[in-house]
Write an enzyme that holds these catalytic residues in place. Structure first.
Site, PDB file in Angstrom:
ATOM      1  N   THR A  52       0.811  -1.293  -0.056  1.00 58.22           N
ATOM      2  CA  THR A  52      -0.020   0.134   0.004  1.00 58.22           C
ATOM      3  C   THR A  52       0.835   1.395  -0.049  1.00 58.22           C
ATOM      4  OG1 THR A  52      -1.680  -1.206   1.220  1.00 58.22           O
ATOM      5  CG2 THR A  52      -1.948   1.098   1.083  1.00 58.22           C
ATOM      6  N   ARG A 101      -2.439   5.159   7.105  1.00 60.50           N
ATOM      7  CA  ARG A 101      -2.543   3.656   7.741  1.00 60.50           C
ATOM      8  C   ARG A 101      -2.373   3.648   9.322  1.00 60.50           C
ATOM      9  NH1 ARG A 101      -0.501  -2.170   5.684  1.00 60.50           N
ATOM     10  NH2 ARG A 101      -2.256  -1.642   4.229  1.00 60.50           N
TER      11      ARG A 101
HETATM   12  N1   CP Z   1      -2.584  -5.695   0.805  1.00 56.88           N
HETATM   13  C1   CP Z   1      -1.846  -4.774   1.768  1.00 56.88           C
HETATM   14  O1   CP Z   1      -2.361  -3.977   2.252  1.00 56.88           O
HETATM   15  O2   CP Z   1      -0.608  -5.026   1.770  1.00 56.88           O
HETATM   16  P1   CP Z   1       0.516  -4.250   2.783  1.00 56.88           P
HETATM   17  O3   CP Z   1       0.089  -4.340   4.059  1.00 56.88           O
HETATM   18  O4   CP Z   1       1.989  -4.516   2.371  1.00 56.88           O
HETATM   19  O5   CP Z   1       0.235  -2.755   2.445  1.00 56.88           O
END
Ligand code: CP
Length: 361
Positions: A52, A101
């Site tokens: 992400t 996030r």
């Molecule tokens: N799919 C996904 O959110 O991967 P990451 O946690 O690596 O961002």
């Protein structure tokens, strides 16, 4: 200011428009190479990420813009106790758009309420992950040529998997979709999501991947989410519930599409990667293109100063307090607890940030 917190912040025509733009970017990348010149994306990641964060950064760079940010809470002033609201106000001075996030549910919503720039939810706890959903929808569209008329199986951790929750929510707006929920009893899809987004007769639940596999047009595998378990022994008991391998795939349709938001742990054997039905690395690539389309849309709307007024249907009520320890309201300074009335007859309210239900007597 328009932000993306939940997939429901986008209408179906808007999602279709983003998919169309992403497909045009794939066909004509040069056309988009300078679209975000002098624009800055701030990636505020309080939780680990590979796809992400880096696909957001690659997306902005390929649009001719720049990126700044942090990849863990400890390298930001969050480690000194700075609130999400203050962080969002400060970052608005330095960047044009935020991707955030956070482990607490509703944190990007708090950021959006306090920033002067668009905020994109890049995953908030076990709650939502709308840009993964856009990635998944683009992948389904590219592989199947449509967003309806198929049987999709979700396999693994359906309780904590936010990518599953967001995709089921999104698919509930398309026609003629059968869903098979494949999980251990302990990791079943939460009943409020089943009630809200799946209609009787359009889904069934099973513990057996082998039993469901022959029926599927799309298999969406997920990892057992170790970080969401409060009891580590429970995780150890469930962690190896499923492993898709080449032998099991013999029973699947030739035109099956195998998806996985990644990272995988051991739920898909590496041997499956060579199978033409494996689409999870293409899915990761699609994530960059759909995020390019989303950045373009939100920046264009911010630039044109198109005011966005979501329905102000929430209430601020100090008599109600969200009791979800994973909700951002459990840590954010002086935050007002906001609720939406969902069942007037029984006095049931839902937290605006994490959607946990509370009852008022
Ligand atoms: N799919 C996904 O959110 O991967 P990451 O946690 O690596 O961002």
């Amino acid at each position: 200011m328009r932000s993306l917190i939940s997939i429901f912040d986008l209408s179906v025509p808007e999602i279709d428009g983003l998919i169309k733009t992403a497909e045009d970017i794939i066909e004509n990348p040069d056309k988009y190479a300078e679209k975000c010149k002098r624009k800055k994306l701030a990636t505020l990641f309080y939780e680990p990420s590979t796809r992400t964060r880096l696909s957001f950064e690659a997306a902005m760079l390929e649009l001719g813009g720049s990126v700044l940010g942090f990849s863990e809470a400890n390298s930001s002033s969050a480690a000194k106790g700075e609130s999400v609201a203050d962080t969002a106000k400060v970052i608005s001075c330095y960047a044009d758009i935020i991707a955030m996030r956070h482990p607490k549910e509703g944190a990007p919503q708090v950021a959006a309420e306090n920033a002067d720039i668009p905020v994109i939810n890049a995953g908030d706890g076990g709650h939502n992950h709308p840009t993964q959903t856009l990635t998944d929808l683009l992948t389904i569209h590219r592989e199947k040529g449509r967003l309806g008329g198929f049987t999709i199986g979700f396999c693994g951790d359906l309780r904590y998997g936010r990518t599953v929750h967001s995709l089921i929510e999104a698919l509930s707006r398309y026609e003629n979709i059968n869903v098979i929920l494949i999980s251990p009893t302990e990791l079943r899809l939460p009943s409020n999501l089943k009630k809200k987004y799946l209609t009787e007769g359009s889904y069934r639940e099973t513990k057996s991947l082998e039993e469901a596999l022959p029926e599927l047009d799309i298999l969406y595998m997920t990892r057992i989410q170790q970080e969401r378990f409060s009891d580590f022994d429970e995780y150890l008991k469930l962690k190896d519930s499923y492993c898709l391998n080449t032998e099991k795939l013999n029973a699947a349709k030739k035109e099956l599409t195998i998806m996985h938001p990644l990272p995988r742990v051991n739920e898909i054997s590496v041997g499956v990667d060579k199978d033409p039905r494996a689409c999870y690395f293409k899915q990761a690539l699609n994530g960059k293109y759909i995020r390019m389309a989303l950045i373009l849309k939100l920046l264009e709307e911010a630039e044109n100063d198109r005011e966005y007024h979501p329905a102000a249907d929430f209430i601020i009520d100090n008599l109600l307090t969200c009791d979800n320890s994973k909700c951002i309201t459990s840590i954010e300074q002086e935050i007002q607890h906001k609720f939406r009335l969902t069942d007037a007859e029984n006095g049931v309210y839902r937290c605006v940030y994490c959607e946990r239900q509370s009852k008022k007597n």
